[in-house]
Design an enzyme around this catalytic site. Structure first.
Site, PDB file in Angstrom:
ATOM      1  CG  ASP A 185      -9.510  30.968 -37.670  1.00 25.01           C
ATOM      2  OD1 ASP A 185      -8.526  30.312 -37.258  1.00 25.01           O
ATOM      3  OD2 ASP A 185     -10.010  30.780 -38.793  1.00 25.01           O
ATOM      4  CB  SER A 186     -10.026  28.853 -32.972  1.00 24.04           C
ATOM      5  OG  SER A 186     -10.399  28.134 -34.132  1.00 24.04           O
ATOM      6  CB  ILE A 187      -6.292  27.502 -36.710  1.00 26.07           C
ATOM      7  CG1 ILE A 187      -7.600  26.714 -36.881  1.00 26.07           C
ATOM      8  CG2 ILE A 187      -5.100  26.623 -37.048  1.00 26.07           C
ATOM      9  CD1 ILE A 187      -7.890  26.306 -38.313  1.00 26.07           C
TER      10      ILE A 187
END
Lengths: 242, 242
Positions: free
Chosen positions: B10-12
């Site tokens: 995901d965004s991480i």
């Protein structure tokens, strides 16, 4: 799938994913839009780079890069008769080798955006301090590179880009516009500090933007999460998946 | 050519090439040895990730990754009935989705090294401060994620990795071993600071080393420049090019 942006060059490319590196910054800017592929070879000059050309850019790959940066010259400009002599390539050969690289890339893809980057300036004092830190009093007193000679390679690089109709970044000139460039942009008189990396990143992005490769205008590879309907996620993916 | 290490998450993961990012650090560690490929999708949970699976990892690619990190859960763990509800996935579904992802990767390549990474811990205070910075007094008073619930997803992730016989990084537990993890490792109560990124990098590298993917033991793709005889460069390339 996504297009590829290949970074082809010497150690200044190879190290471009270190903290603050220009390669990592490009990869971040093109996240979800294009893959940034690292092809940096520390110590290499354009003569040796030619041996890699057909391996890294196979003519029949079917999926050539959308853009390539070619960033050599720092080693070609090592002086004949000094400690790094084995890396030396004459200016004429440097130009000829750059031409061969550009021609090959154009054969791989006539639409590939090609950016020649000149070597950065050299801080002779910084090089000497670095050599002393490694070899103490045994460090060669005579510089293995000078800023003046590297500047001739930088000019040759810019000329070759013009002649071949491709983009160039005159990093040698650009960096010297800033007072204190010697320490601000160079860590050992040759390689780049995070500030120096930022200059490369900014200059390359400027050209990519001019060349129609602005990350802002490129589509995401898959739907943005906000476009996904939690109750009917299929919808967004049916529209946006290829 | 070189093997690929795919970072899927995901965004991480998507942000992992920012300054100090764990993805960039991996790309740097594997320069000239393997390509680190960024496949991070901000806001995605495992349910939506399944729609991408066959696109990102086509079963018949002929060149599957040598390793993949799977780093979801931070969005799956968003609470039902709160502002990020649309991202919520139940723990049972989260486990089932992770199983599907791992199974698909194993089908792509039985030798691929697979690393499940748990979501990081959540600092509810940090999340609230972040929401207030965006929405002022309109920010929801109730947290959209809690550390306790995210911890249940982290345990589920570790269990699933054991069950499937693949590696895992328990980031949720690891980060909380350090006093002040809330601000040291998290920038907005959820995403990572450079120090937080360093933890992910160290933990992933540890596992890659255990899994026989130590960068130190992998060959360079082409000769080191010191092996090239300036008078007969062909020699080195004949031996080392494939």
């Amino acid at each position: 799938m996504r297009g590829q942006v290949v970074l082809f060059g010497d150690s200044i490319t190879e190290q471009s994913f270190r903290q603050g590196g220009w390669g990592a910054a490009l990869a971040n800017a093109y996240a979800r839009k294009a893959d940034v592929v690292l092809r940096g070879y520390g110590g290499y000059n354009t003569k040796w780079a030619l041996f890699l050309l057909h391996h890294i850019f196979p003519p029949d790959s079917g999926r050539p890069p959308i853009a390539t940066t070619i960033f050599f010259g720092a080693n070609d400009a090592a002086l004949s008769g000094r400690t790094s002599e084995r890396q030396h390539v004459s200016i004429e050969d440097y130009k000829q080798n750059l031409r061969k690289i550009v021609l090959h890339l154009k054969e791989c893809s006539p639409t590939m955006q090609i950016v020649l980057i000149t070597p950065p300036p050299v801080c002779e004092e910084g090089r000497h301090a670095y050599a002393k830190s490694l070899y103490g009093e045994n460090a060669m007193k005579l510089p293995e590179r000078t800023n003046e000679v590297t500047g001739q390679y930088a000019s040759a690089c810019v000329e070759t880009a013009k002649e071949m109709g491709v983009f160039s970044v005159d990093l040698w000139s650009k960096m010297q516009e800033t007072d204190g460039w010697q320490k601000k942009f160079l860590s050992d008189g040759l390689h780049l500090t995070p500030d120096g990396n930022a200059i490369v990143y900014q200059e390359v992005i400027k050209i990519f933007n001019k060349a129609g490769l602005s990350a802002d205008n490129m589509p995401l590879d898959f739907p943005h999460h906000s476009e996904i309907d939690a109750k009917n996620p299929e919808g967004a993916f049916q529209q946006k998946c290829f």
